[in-house]
Scaffold this active site. Structure first.
Site, PDB file in Angstrom:
ATOM      1  N   GLU A 169       0.808  -1.235   0.000  1.00 38.70           N
ATOM      2  CA  GLU A 169       0.000   0.000   0.000  1.00 38.70           C
ATOM      3  C   GLU A 169       0.838   1.281   0.000  1.00 38.70           C
ATOM      4  O   GLU A 169       0.611   2.205   0.781  1.00 38.70           O
ATOM      5  CB  GLU A 169      -0.960  -0.038   1.202  1.00 38.70           C
ATOM      6  CG  GLU A 169      -1.850  -1.259   1.182  1.00 38.70           C
ATOM      7  CD  GLU A 169      -2.719  -1.418   2.426  1.00 38.70           C
ATOM      8  OE1 GLU A 169      -2.844  -0.462   3.191  1.00 38.70           O
ATOM      9  OE2 GLU A 169      -3.248  -2.522   2.635  1.00 38.70           O
ATOM     10  N   ASN A 211       2.025  -5.219  -3.085  1.00 40.19           N
ATOM     11  CA  ASN A 211       0.637  -5.528  -2.747  1.00 40.19           C
ATOM     12  C   ASN A 211      -0.134  -4.239  -2.483  1.00 40.19           C
ATOM     13  O   ASN A 211       0.363  -3.337  -1.791  1.00 40.19           O
ATOM     14  CB  ASN A 211       0.633  -6.407  -1.480  1.00 40.19           C
ATOM     15  CG  ASN A 211      -0.728  -6.989  -1.151  1.00 40.19           C
ATOM     16  OD1 ASN A 211      -1.376  -7.584  -2.008  1.00 40.19           O
ATOM     17  ND2 ASN A 211      -1.163  -6.805   0.087  1.00 40.19           N
ATOM     18  N   HIS A 247     -10.442  -6.377  -1.576  1.00 39.29           N
ATOM     19  CA  HIS A 247     -11.397  -6.112  -0.483  1.00 39.29           C
ATOM     20  C   HIS A 247     -12.594  -5.420  -1.131  1.00 39.29           C
ATOM     21  O   HIS A 247     -12.553  -4.226  -1.441  1.00 39.29           O
ATOM     22  CB  HIS A 247     -10.778  -5.191   0.585  1.00 39.29           C
ATOM     23  CG  HIS A 247      -9.700  -5.837   1.403  1.00 39.29           C
ATOM     24  ND1 HIS A 247      -9.912  -6.933   2.211  1.00 39.29           N
ATOM     25  CD2 HIS A 247      -8.391  -5.518   1.554  1.00 39.29           C
ATOM     26  CE1 HIS A 247      -8.788  -7.260   2.823  1.00 39.29           C
ATOM     27  NE2 HIS A 247      -7.845  -6.427   2.437  1.00 39.29           N
ATOM     28  N   GLU A 277      -6.114 -10.669  -0.761  1.00 34.85           N
ATOM     29  CA  GLU A 277      -6.808 -10.444   0.520  1.00 34.85           C
ATOM     30  C   GLU A 277      -8.322 -10.395   0.323  1.00 34.85           C
ATOM     31  O   GLU A 277      -9.024  -9.579   0.865  1.00 34.85           O
ATOM     32  CB  GLU A 277      -6.346  -9.134   1.167  1.00 34.85           C
ATOM     33  CG  GLU A 277      -4.855  -9.043   1.409  1.00 34.85           C
ATOM     34  CD  GLU A 277      -4.447  -7.773   2.129  1.00 34.85           C
ATOM     35  OE1 GLU A 277      -5.316  -7.077   2.690  1.00 34.85           O
ATOM     36  OE2 GLU A 277      -3.228  -7.464   2.161  1.00 34.85           O
ATOM     37  N   ASP A 279     -12.198 -10.408   0.314  1.00 38.72           N
ATOM     38  CA  ASP A 279     -13.423 -10.570   1.089  1.00 38.72           C
ATOM     39  C   ASP A 279     -14.477  -9.707   0.375  1.00 38.72           C
ATOM     40  O   ASP A 279     -14.144  -8.777  -0.371  1.00 38.72           O
ATOM     41  CB  ASP A 279     -13.288 -10.205   2.567  1.00 38.72           C
ATOM     42  CG  ASP A 279     -12.478  -8.937   2.832  1.00 38.72           C
ATOM     43  OD1 ASP A 279     -11.720  -8.920   3.845  1.00 38.72           O
ATOM     44  OD2 ASP A 279     -12.586  -7.972   2.036  1.00 38.72           O
TER      45      ASP A 279
HETATM   46  O1  G3I Z   1      -5.495 -10.799  19.049  1.00 41.10           O
HETATM   47  C1  G3I Z   1      -4.941  -9.675  19.751  1.00 41.10           C
HETATM   48  C2  G3I Z   1      -5.533  -9.596  21.145  1.00 41.10           C
HETATM   49  O2  G3I Z   1      -5.096 -10.750  21.874  1.00 41.10           O
HETATM   50  C3  G3I Z   1      -5.045  -8.322  21.818  1.00 41.10           C
HETATM   51  O3  G3I Z   1      -5.647  -8.210  23.079  1.00 41.10           O
HETATM   52  C4  G3I Z   1      -5.406  -7.132  20.940  1.00 41.10           C
HETATM   53  C5  G3I Z   1      -4.931  -5.823  21.520  1.00 41.10           C
HETATM   54  O4  G3I Z   1      -3.528  -5.766  21.388  1.00 41.10           O
HETATM   55  O5  G3I Z   1      -4.776  -7.267  19.654  1.00 41.10           O
HETATM   56  C6  G3I Z   1      -5.262  -8.419  18.983  1.00 41.10           C
HETATM   57  O6  G3I Z   1      -4.570  -8.519  17.760  1.00 41.10           O
HETATM   58  C7  G3I Z   1      -4.969  -7.552  16.813  1.00 41.10           C
HETATM   59  C8  G3I Z   1      -5.428  -8.303  15.550  1.00 41.10           C
HETATM   60  O7  G3I Z   1      -5.736  -7.388  14.498  1.00 41.10           O
HETATM   61  C9  G3I Z   1      -6.638  -9.183  15.810  1.00 41.10           C
HETATM   62  O8  G3I Z   1      -7.745  -8.382  16.117  1.00 41.10           O
HETATM   63  C10 G3I Z   1      -3.756  -6.727  16.468  1.00 41.10           C
HETATM   64  O9  G3I Z   1      -3.406  -5.961  17.598  1.00 41.10           O
HETATM   65  C11 G3I Z   1      -4.094  -5.820  15.289  1.00 41.10           C
HETATM   66  O10 G3I Z   1      -2.913  -5.137  14.860  1.00 41.10           O
HETATM   67  C12 G3I Z   1      -4.587  -6.654  14.118  1.00 41.10           C
HETATM   68  O11 G3I Z   1      -4.949  -5.803  13.045  1.00 41.10           O
HETATM   69  C13 G3I Z   1      -4.660  -6.343  11.734  1.00 41.10           C
HETATM   70  C14 G3I Z   1      -4.302  -5.152  10.837  1.00 41.10           C
HETATM   71  O12 G3I Z   1      -4.086  -5.584   9.474  1.00 41.10           O
HETATM   72  C15 G3I Z   1      -3.026  -4.475  11.321  1.00 41.10           C
HETATM   73  O13 G3I Z   1      -1.961  -5.394  11.287  1.00 41.10           O
HETATM   74  C16 G3I Z   1      -5.883  -7.070  11.185  1.00 41.10           C
HETATM   75  O14 G3I Z   1      -6.092  -8.270  11.918  1.00 41.10           O
HETATM   76  C17 G3I Z   1      -5.675  -7.409   9.709  1.00 41.10           C
HETATM   77  O15 G3I Z   1      -6.869  -7.948   9.148  1.00 41.10           O
HETATM   78  C18 G3I Z   1      -5.259  -6.182   8.910  1.00 41.10           C
HETATM   79  O16 G3I Z   1      -4.958  -6.625   7.612  1.00 41.10           O
HETATM   80  C19 G3I Z   1      -4.626  -5.618   6.618  1.00 41.10           C
HETATM   81  C20 G3I Z   1      -3.522  -6.163   5.741  1.00 41.10           C
HETATM   82  O17 G3I Z   1      -2.405  -6.513   6.530  1.00 41.10           O
HETATM   83  C21 G3I Z   1      -3.165  -5.164   4.647  1.00 41.10           C
HETATM   84  N1  G3I Z   1      -4.340  -4.819   3.834  1.00 41.10           N
HETATM   85  C22 G3I Z   1      -5.457  -4.302   4.651  1.00 41.10           C
HETATM   86  C23 G3I Z   1      -5.843  -5.323   5.721  1.00 41.10           C
HETATM   87  C24 G3I Z   1      -7.033  -4.834   6.528  1.00 41.10           C
HETATM   88  O18 G3I Z   1      -6.680  -3.698   7.253  1.00 41.10           O
END
Ligand code: G3I
Length: 360
Positions: A169, A211, A247, A277, A279
């Protein structure tokens, strides 16, 4: 003959002038009028339908693989390609300078290797999940930190991870060129080429990918991505592929023909393309849930069919696989974006993907 068909036949018979049967036996209230959908572990694996032409995978979370047997079983049955949803990102690995924790990333790699699944690394350089401490560093310090991160992370999984989303991105949404990120501010536009070169040095055999989202069909952002990767090639940068995140909002879609022509022009550069990715949000569609899930089936079918028709579209990754866990709910609000429902049962979307993979 199943129950529903029998009831339908009984209803239709009088209209057909057939022998009028006695009134059907009362259906006990507890009997399900329609069979409940099959579980993800009971239906044909999507990966089997796609092999050997292409990989089919999903983003997974280490904690869910560890704590939810149904999640792990459904994933392992359906897919042959694994992406860590967040555990391999720099912001998750190196929260403090020099203190790297690969524990959760290692869990996902171990899960995949134990099952012979291929792994895609995601993502080495992304403003969306980078260490906060980068902002306090000088440009030379950022360059050293980035090189260390790439060299250490790619080197750790050398020969075990087949592809990396190297830069994610980097193109701005407002069509102004490169996105304003800590990397652009500290290192200038060459950070992209530098990241690919460092990754190639760390694992010369890995497929290195750029990506992005919102660049799946044709338009300014898709042109910006095309021009970026073509320029990287011209500079001799070792880029091998482009990820189109996909997405999608079913209420406002890119045209399938535009996705096809965009994939083709990237392929004509000699690059591989992948759906990285996918959905499909349906909350904004009109109609009942059943109607919206049928629309969703058609979107999944038509987009996957574009990949199947493009020889250089070598992989399809869904961003999660069960509506029980999707980033969409936190980011956009409640929706039903994925292939299996909250109980890991088949949705029409799964059938759409399977039909497309089978050329139906
Ligand atoms: O599971 C932990 C939980 O145990 C903890 O208490 C909480 C607070 O710290 O965090 C939780 O993990 C979070 C996770 O999402 C699950 O909810 C992470 O902190 C959080 O950073 C994570 O966000 C991810 C985000 O990227 C940032 O990395 C999303 O899952 C993920 O779907 C999203 O994916 C991105 C791609 O990498 C790039 N393209 C867009 C896409 C959607 O934003």
């Amino acid at each position: 003959m199943n129950h529903a068909a029998a009831v339908l036949l009984l209803v239709l018979l009088p209209a057909c002038g057939g022998v009028r049967p006695s009134a059907p036996a009362a259906v006990p209230a507890s009997a399900p009028l329609t069979p409940s959908p099959a579980a993800a572990t009971e239906v044909e694996p999507l990966a089997a339908a796609a092999a050997p032409a292409r990989l089919v995978g999903a983003a997974v979370q280490a904690s869910l693989l560890r704590t939810e047997p149904a999640y792990a079983a459904a994933f392992a049955h359906q897919f042959d390609y694994v992406t860590a949803e967040f555990e391999m990102k720099w912001g998750q690995i190196e929260r403090q300078p020099g203190q790297r924790d690969y524990g959760r990333a290692d869990e996902i790699v171990a899960f995949a290797e134990a099952r012979g699944l291929r792994i895609k690394g995601h993502a080495l350089v992304w403003h969306g999940d980078s260490p906060a401490w980068l902002e306090s560093l000088s440009p030379p310090e950022v360059r050293i930190a980035l090189e260390d991160h790439i060299r250490t992370t790619v080197g750790r999984y050398r020969g075990r991870i087949v592809a990396w989303d190297v830069v994610n991105e980097a193109i701005a949404d407002d069509r102004s060129g490169l996105r304003d990120t800590v990397y652009l501010r500290k290192l200038g536009p060459t950070y992209i080429a530098e990241a690919f070169r460092r990754a190639h040095e760390a694992d010369p055999d890995a497929l290195l990918i750029y990506n992005d989202y919102g660049a799946e069909g044709r338009g300014r952002k898709s042109d910006d991505v095309y021009n970026l990767v073509r320029d990287l090639q011209t500079q001799g940068v070792p880029i091998g592929g482009v990820g189109l995140q996909m997405h999608l909002d079913a209420a406002s879609l890119p045209q399938a023909a535009d996705i096809a022509s965009n994939m083709r022009r990237l392929a004509e550069l000699g690059l591989l393309v992948n759906i990285s990715e996918m959905d499909v949000r349906v909350a904004r569609l009109p109609g009942s849930l059943a109607t919206r899930l049928e629309d969703q089936r058609r979107v999944y079918h038509d987009v996957v069919a574009v990949c199947v028709a493009e020889p250089r579209c070598h992989a399809i990754t869904f961003w999660g696989f069960t509506d029980r866990y999707s980033w969409i709910d936190q980011f956009y609000g409640p929706d039903d974006p994925l292939l299996f429902d909250e109980a890991y049962r088949v949705k029409p979307a799964y059938n759409g993907v399977m039909d497309a993979l089978r050329g139906r």
